[in-house]
Design a protein around this motif. Structure first.
Motif, PDB file in Angstrom:
ATOM      1  N   SER A  19     -45.243 -28.759  10.616  1.00 39.86           N
ATOM      2  CA  SER A  19     -46.203 -28.792  11.716  1.00 39.86           C
ATOM      3  C   SER A  19     -45.472 -28.749  13.049  1.00 39.86           C
ATOM      4  O   SER A  19     -44.375 -29.288  13.190  1.00 39.86           O
ATOM      5  CB  SER A  19     -47.056 -30.058  11.627  1.00 39.86           C
ATOM      6  N   SER A  20     -46.093 -28.107  14.046  1.00 43.73           N
ATOM      7  CA  SER A  20     -45.484 -27.980  15.365  1.00 43.73           C
ATOM      8  C   SER A  20     -46.566 -27.723  16.397  1.00 43.73           C
ATOM      9  O   SER A  20     -47.714 -27.399  16.049  1.00 43.73           O
ATOM     10  CB  SER A  20     -44.482 -26.816  15.376  1.00 43.73           C
TER      11      SER A  20
ATOM     12  N   ASP B 133     -42.932 -34.962  11.259  1.00 43.40           N
ATOM     13  CA  ASP B 133     -42.782 -36.193  10.491  1.00 43.40           C
ATOM     14  C   ASP B 133     -44.054 -36.522   9.719  1.00 43.40           C
ATOM     15  O   ASP B 133     -44.009 -37.153   8.655  1.00 43.40           O
ATOM     16  CB  ASP B 133     -42.440 -37.344  11.450  1.00 43.40           C
ATOM     17  N   HIS B 134     -45.199 -36.102  10.245  1.00 45.02           N
ATOM     18  CA  HIS B 134     -46.478 -36.386   9.586  1.00 45.02           C
ATOM     19  C   HIS B 134     -46.896 -35.277   8.633  1.00 45.02           C
ATOM     20  O   HIS B 134     -47.635 -35.516   7.684  1.00 45.02           O
ATOM     21  CB  HIS B 134     -47.571 -36.612  10.635  1.00 45.02           C
TER      22      HIS B 134
ATOM     23  N   ALA C   5     -48.155 -36.431  -0.571  1.00 44.81           N
ATOM     24  CA  ALA C   5     -47.564 -35.153  -0.164  1.00 44.81           C
ATOM     25  C   ALA C   5     -47.321 -35.103   1.331  1.00 44.81           C
ATOM     26  O   ALA C   5     -46.278 -34.638   1.788  1.00 44.81           O
ATOM     27  CB  ALA C   5     -48.459 -34.000  -0.601  1.00 44.81           C
ATOM     28  N   SER C   6     -48.301 -35.564   2.100  1.00 45.75           N
ATOM     29  CA  SER C   6     -48.207 -35.558   3.554  1.00 45.75           C
ATOM     30  C   SER C   6     -49.377 -36.363   4.095  1.00 45.75           C
ATOM     31  O   SER C   6     -50.311 -36.700   3.360  1.00 45.75           O
ATOM     32  CB  SER C   6     -48.275 -34.129   4.109  1.00 45.75           C
ATOM     33  N   PHE C   7     -49.361 -36.642   5.378  1.00 46.73           N
ATOM     34  CA  PHE C   7     -50.489 -37.324   5.996  1.00 46.73           C
ATOM     35  C   PHE C   7     -51.720 -36.424   6.013  1.00 46.73           C
ATOM     36  O   PHE C   7     -52.850 -36.903   5.891  1.00 46.73           O
ATOM     37  CB  PHE C   7     -50.124 -37.775   7.418  1.00 46.73           C
TER      38      PHE C   7
ATOM     39  N   GLY D 263     -47.346 -46.716  17.418  1.00 49.32           N
ATOM     40  CA  GLY D 263     -46.354 -45.674  17.646  1.00 49.32           C
ATOM     41  C   GLY D 263     -46.614 -44.430  16.819  1.00 49.32           C
ATOM     42  O   GLY D 263     -45.713 -43.603  16.639  1.00 49.32           O
ATOM     43  N   SER D 264     -47.853 -44.270  16.335  1.00 51.66           N
ATOM     44  CA  SER D 264     -48.168 -43.154  15.425  1.00 51.66           C
ATOM     45  C   SER D 264     -48.525 -41.878  16.179  1.00 51.66           C
ATOM     46  O   SER D 264     -49.611 -41.309  15.989  1.00 51.66           O
ATOM     47  CB  SER D 264     -49.308 -43.557  14.481  1.00 51.66           C
TER      48      SER D 264
END
Length: 500
Positions: free
Chosen positions: A165-166, A160-161, A288-290, A411-412
């Motif tokens: 990513s995993s 989600d961030h 684009a993304s965090f 909740g991040s």
């Protein structure tokens, strides 16, 4: 926009209505962390929950789903219009898995958690925060189940961030990064310690504030499209590209505390202020993304704000502003002091090298929380043990330990790794910028940041979410994330400072 099809025009109208609600909620959240009276907290939580639920209901409605499906099959869309539709459809499919009831419960829980985090910090007691954090964690696990994941429930939030990513990917990156950083750190720790005591004198709040404002202006931050305030934890928030706000915090006994927070948040804000205004409410008006967002803040904070050239320009100004505090201190001594490597307690005040051990500890805690290996009540013990193990520092209390970051109260979960990923992307982007702007060092030495900002505007900011992190990196530098560029940058800097 007048050339768009009727369906696309309808899509834009609906998306902007939803954006209006989301940003109205964001204004209330900004106020909550800056000026909200204590007695207004309960109603504020209710207000934010109501708006969050409304935005979610509108976006996940059957009407929106049908409109997006129709558009996804429509010919004649421009490249950017199709990118908006594809990304919105992906978002719709994800958000549709989350019931409105969970969105509302999460909003209420986050509100409670933020205030118990604040109280826990004031009382220096993790147990004040723990029950609300446990509730947040359970809700995030519930969300993981609804979103789906292949191997680890934590993956749902990492993705989600930063798309793609995993746990498997980050374990690989951190496993390789850790020994490289440890090798540099071990060499530095054999060298004489850099003197930085002169940074911890009395620096009046107002003078620090005014200097921070000046640096933000010099960077290109538009104060007619933003403002700076004080908060418990520095952050950047936007309501559109013409209203992007930053906060900082000031310690009158530590010069380092405020300035680089200003620069860091300024880097975030410059990104938001440069996103395409015409795409308001649509994916191409978002970052684009965090990780890419963090690349901008870390690039400005470190590659620029802790550079030799930055010191050459600003330290003479600082000596005039604080003549007593910096009496007898040379530019070289100041440069070394602000780049001192020393294992420490606070992530936001950590040097560029040890910073990533702070991130790794938080990543490991989050990973273990999601797979059930530890519980919320185990966090202080795990935190303290690993600060001792990784950094060799003893954690004296909760405020300087596991209560120092605001992220979990929001909740991040999954955000912390983006700081390290962003640092690596930032080094890679800056290296490319230096190649394409031959006089970049000279510009910074002269306090001229426009060439760099214009480069970032054209290479990073302009695209919004059109490209994910890896695709954008490939477009900018010809390769995906290459951590060796980051470690080479660190080694080059610290070779000169510590003669290693």
């Amino acid at each position: 926009m007048s050339q768009a099809s009727p369906h696309y025009q309808q899509y834009v109208t609906e998306m902007r209505k939803i954006a209006d609600i989301r940003y109205a909620s964001a204004v209330l959240q900004w106020d909550q962390e800056t000026y909200l009276p204590a007695k207004g907290a309960d109603f504020r939580g209710q207000q934010i929950a109501t708006l969050s639920s409304l935005a979610h209901e509108f976006f996940t409605s059957q009407k929106m789903g049908q409109l997006l499906k129709t558009l996804s099959e429509e010919d004649g869309l421009t490249e950017d219009q199709r990118a908006n539709v594809v990304l919105s459809l992906q978002d719709y499919e994800r958000h549709s898995k989350i019931p409105t009831d969970l969105v509302e419960r999460m909003s209420v829980a986050v509100h409670k958690s933020f205030h118990s985090w604040m109280k826990g910090r004031q009382e220096n007691d993790f147990s004040v925060f723990a029950p609300d954090l446990s509730e947040i964690l359970q809700l995030k696990k519930e969300e993981s189940t609804l979103l789906g994941y292949e191997k680890n429930p934590y993956d749902a939030h990492l993705n989600d961030h930063d798309k793609g990513s995993s746990v498997a990917l980050l374990d690989q990156i951190f496993t390789n990064l850790k020994p490289a950083l440890k090798s540099i750190l071990d060499k530095i720790l054999t060298k004489p310690e850099v003197e930085d005591g002169f940074l911890r004198q009395h620096f009046p709040k107002n003078q620090q504030w005014e200097f921070g404002i000046q640096v933000l202006k010099d960077m290109g931050y538009d104060f007619e499209a933003g403002r700076q305030d004080v908060s418990e934890h520095p952050f950047t928030i936007n309501f559109n590209s013409k209203d992007v706000r930053v906060t900082t915090r000031i310690d009158e006994q530590d010069f380092s505390n405020m300035l680089w927070s200003c620069i860091h948040e300024g880097g975030h804000a410059l990104y938001e202020q440069a996103l395409p205004e015409a795409e308001y409410g649509l994916p191409l008006s978002e970052a684009a993304s965090f990780s890419v967002h963090e690349s901008q803040s870390r690039l400005w904070e470190n590659q620029v704000g802790r550079s030799w050239e930055f010191c050459q320009h600003y330290f003479p100004i600082l000596k005039e502003l604080f003549p007593k505090q910096f009496a007898g201190i040379s530019t070289e001594e100041f440069y070394k002091a602000i780049n001192k490597v020393s294992p420490s307690l606070i992530r936001t005040e950590a040097d560029e090298l040890t910073y990533h051990f702070h991130v790794m500890i938080r990543y490991e805690i989050e990973k273990l929380l999601f797979d059930g290996a530890i519980s919320v009540h185990d966090i202080p013990e795990y935190w303290n043990a690993h600060y001792e193990s990784y950094l060799g520092v003893a954690v004296p209390d909760h405020k300087r330990g596991c209560l120092q970051d605001v992220h979990w109260s929001h909740g991040s979960f999954g955000y912390f790794p983006t700081y390290s990923l962003g640092s690596m992307y930032g080094a890679q982007f800056y290296t490319q910028a230096a190649t394409e702007i031959p006089l970049l060092s000279t510009y910074i030495r002269n306090g001229s940041f426009q060439p760099l900002l214009q480069w970032l505007n054209g290479k990073v900011h302009i695209w919004g979410r059109k490209y994910d992190s890896e695709s954008l990196s490939l477009k900018i530098s010809g390769k995906g994330l290459d951590p060796s560029i980051f470690t080479a940058y660190l080694l080059d800097k610290y070779m000169n400072i510590y003669n290693i």
